[in-house]
Design an enzyme around this catalytic site. Structure first.
Site, short mmCIF file in Angstrom:
data_model
loop_
_atom_site.label_atom_id
_atom_site.label_comp_id
_atom_site.label_asym_id
_atom_site.label_seq_id
_atom_site.Cartn_x
_atom_site.Cartn_y
_atom_site.Cartn_z
CG HIS A 146 2.92 -6.46 -0.48
ND1 HIS A 146 2.18 -7.06 -1.53
CD2 HIS A 146 2.25 -5.69 -0.18
CE1 HIS A 146 1.22 -6.03 -2.18
NE2 HIS A 146 1.11 -5.80 -0.88
CG ASP A 195 8.29 -5.49 -3.93
OD1 ASP A 195 7.81 -3.94 -4.56
OD2 ASP A 195 7.72 -5.74 -3.32
CD GLN A 239 5.90 1.07 0.19
OE1 GLN A 239 5.48 2.08 0.06
NE2 GLN A 239 4.65 0.55 -0.01
CE LYS A 261 2.52 0.29 -3.50
NZ LYS A 261 1.59 -0.24 -2.04
CB CYS A 267 -0.51 -7.33 1.47
SG CYS A 267 -1.62 -6.56 0.65
N1 7TS Z 1 5.82 -4.19 -3.25
C1 7TS Z 1 5.75 -3.85 -1.99
C2 7TS Z 1 6.66 -3.42 -1.01
C3 7TS Z 1 4.31 -2.92 -1.55
O1 7TS Z 1 4.36 -2.19 -0.49
C4 7TS Z 1 2.84 -3.23 -2.38
C5 7TS Z 1 1.66 -2.48 -2.60
C6 7TS Z 1 3.51 -3.89 -3.47
C7 7TS Z 1 4.45 -4.84 -3.79
C8 7TS Z 1 2.78 -4.53 -4.81
O2 7TS Z 1 1.89 -3.20 -5.06
P1 7TS Z 1 0.56 -2.66 -6.36
O3 7TS Z 1 0.90 -1.21 -6.21
O4 7TS Z 1 0.86 -3.62 -6.83
O5 7TS Z 1 -0.23 -3.19 -5.71
N2 7TS Z 1 1.82 -2.01 -0.67
C9 7TS Z 1 0.43 -1.35 -0.42
C10 7TS Z 1 0.48 -0.89 1.04
O6 7TS Z 1 1.69 -1.09 1.89
N3 7TS Z 1 -0.54 -0.96 1.49
O7 7TS Z 1 -1.80 -1.07 0.26
C11 7TS Z 1 -0.81 -1.73 -1.14
#
Ligand code: 7TS
Length: 404
Positions: A121, A198, A201, A224, A362
């Site tokens: 990401h 990371d 997910q 999430k 992303c």
């Molecule tokens: N890493 C992964 C694998 C992610 O899927 C996301 C967010 C992030 C980092 C960043 O997370 P945040 O909570 O700091 O924003 N992924 C997504 C997505 O797949 N669609 O919207 C956000």
């Protein structure tokens, strides 16, 4: 497990969208919140609201107690040795930036290598790219195979003694690939590299234990995994946290301040400047209680059933190309339909009450790798049902008729 009863814990799911029952399949972007989490946050504001760690009055004591209890819950949930290894952040993105700007800035030299993968990401790419620019370190990546798994053919060359940090995604948000985290971390350790996982997910979808995995850092986001937005956690192994300089300066992270200089508290407080997101932390604690009552193994099994069913059903749609591995995968299916742009598919599905995401998610380098401008992604959570997936497939068949 009575998944239909569990589903009724989520008030938002019980509504019509564009004249159809809502089918929420955008869980990889953000999950929905059960009543238990919503009520915990309301209760905090209705009965206990005050700043933490500051006053000796009753409300502040209650807020501080609930806040620190949540830190314990997070620590236990991911198998940390102590809750002092848990730093509250705004989410995964901030956790990665924190480590890049503290551990990274203090430890990386021009001769060092930062290793990541081709399926990261943007939030696990950009902070390291900024760090490489500042320190002169080199960026290197593990390529992705056509089936959406990592190409580990040259892993021993890529992951050699030059690698100072190896950072990678546990479950890909764009492919659904579940990376062999424990095995990769062991390889990194063997060459003396620090590891960052990371968990955006994964932490809400399968059992994650940092001591079993052996990682040095793990970041994840509350929103999430049934918790509120704007909050997340960074796990860091204490031996590393103790040596890391602070990042944000301000109240609550200091020990002593003079007009000339300051000394800092021990971790985790050294990394939590200013008034934190108190209700967010308490809400995250409630989300963890909720997930644990269902059981992470059960959630993982149900996720797998949903994505297997989806892949099987979706294969029957003419013109579909499904990304990601054939077998075991996370609870999402990203795909391309040769008759319509992902944004058009998402809009069409929305007009039938089905919520998905379309675009590059992303992960632009990954889209380039697969020579696609973007994909449509259906992402599931334990409150989704097989009937909802059947509905999705019906809508995709209808989309084909509509666009061709
Ligand atoms: N890493 C992964 C694998 C992610 O899927 C996301 C967010 C992030 C980092 C960043 O997370 P945040 O909570 O700091 O924003 N992924 C997504 C997505 O797949 N669609 O919207 C956000």
């Amino acid at each position: 497990m009575d998944w239909h009863r569990i589903r009724s814990d989520f008030p938002v799911l019980d509504q019509q969208v564009n004249g159809h029952p809502l089918v929420y399949l955008d869980n990889a972007a953000s999950s929905q919140k059960p009543r238990a989490v919503i009520n915990t946050i309301s209760h905090y504001y209705e009965r206990d609201n005050a700043n933490v760690h500051r006053a000796l009055h009753e409300l502040s004591n209650r807020a501080t107690e609930a806040f620190e209890q949540a830190r314990k819950k997070v620590g236990q949930f991911i198998g940390a040795k102590t809750e002092d290894e848990i730093i509250f952040t705004r989410g995964t993105t901030e956790g990665i930036n924190l480590v890049a700007n503290t551990w990274g800035a203090a430890n990386l030299r021009p001769e060092d290598v930062i290793l990541y993968t081709g399926m990261e990401h943007h939030s696990n790419l950009v902070p390291w790219q900024l760090l490489a620019q500042r320190t002169g370190a080199t960026l290197r990546h593990i390529p992705v195979l056509d089936d959406g798994t990592l190409d580990l053919t040259n892993i021993d060359t890529l992951l050699n003694e030059q690698v100072k940090i190896f950072t990678f995604v546990h479950i890909s948000n764009s492919l659904g690939t579940i990376n062999p985290a424990k095995e990769l971390i062991a390889k990194a350790k063997a060459v003396g590299a620090v590891t960052f996982l990371d968990g955006a997910q994964s932490v809400g979808h399968l059992p994650v234990n940092v001591q079993d995995l052996g990682c040095d850092f793990l970041a994840f986001s509350s929103h999430k995994m049934c918790g509120p937005t704007g909050i997340g956690a960074l796990y860091g192994r204490m031996e590393l946290l103790e040596k890391m300089p602070p990042w944000h300066g301000g109240g609550e992270m200091i020990f002593k301040v003079s007009l000339e200089a300051s000394t800092y508290k021990d971790p985790p407080h050294r990394f939590e400047a200013g008034t934190p997101d108190i209700s967010g932390v308490i809400g995250l604690g409630a989300a963890i209680d909720y997930l644990q009552a269902i059981g992470m193994e059960n959630i993982h099994r149900h996720d797998a059933n949903l994505s297997n069913h989806a892949v099987q059903q979706m294969r029957g749609i003419p013109g579909i190309r499904i990304l990601g591995p054939d077998g075991h995968r996370g609870s999402l299916v990203a795909f391309h339909l040769d008759f319509a742009h992902p944004h058009d598919v998402v809009e069409f599905a929305n007009s039938h009450g089905v919520a998905m995401r379309g675009g590059h998610h992303c992960t632009q380098p990954l889209m380039k790798r697969f020579q696609m401008p973007g994909t449509t992604r259906a992402s599931f959570y334990f409150y989704n049902t097989l009937e909802e997936i059947n509905r999705l497939v019906e809508v995709l068949h209808a989309a084909r008729k509509f666009f061709t």
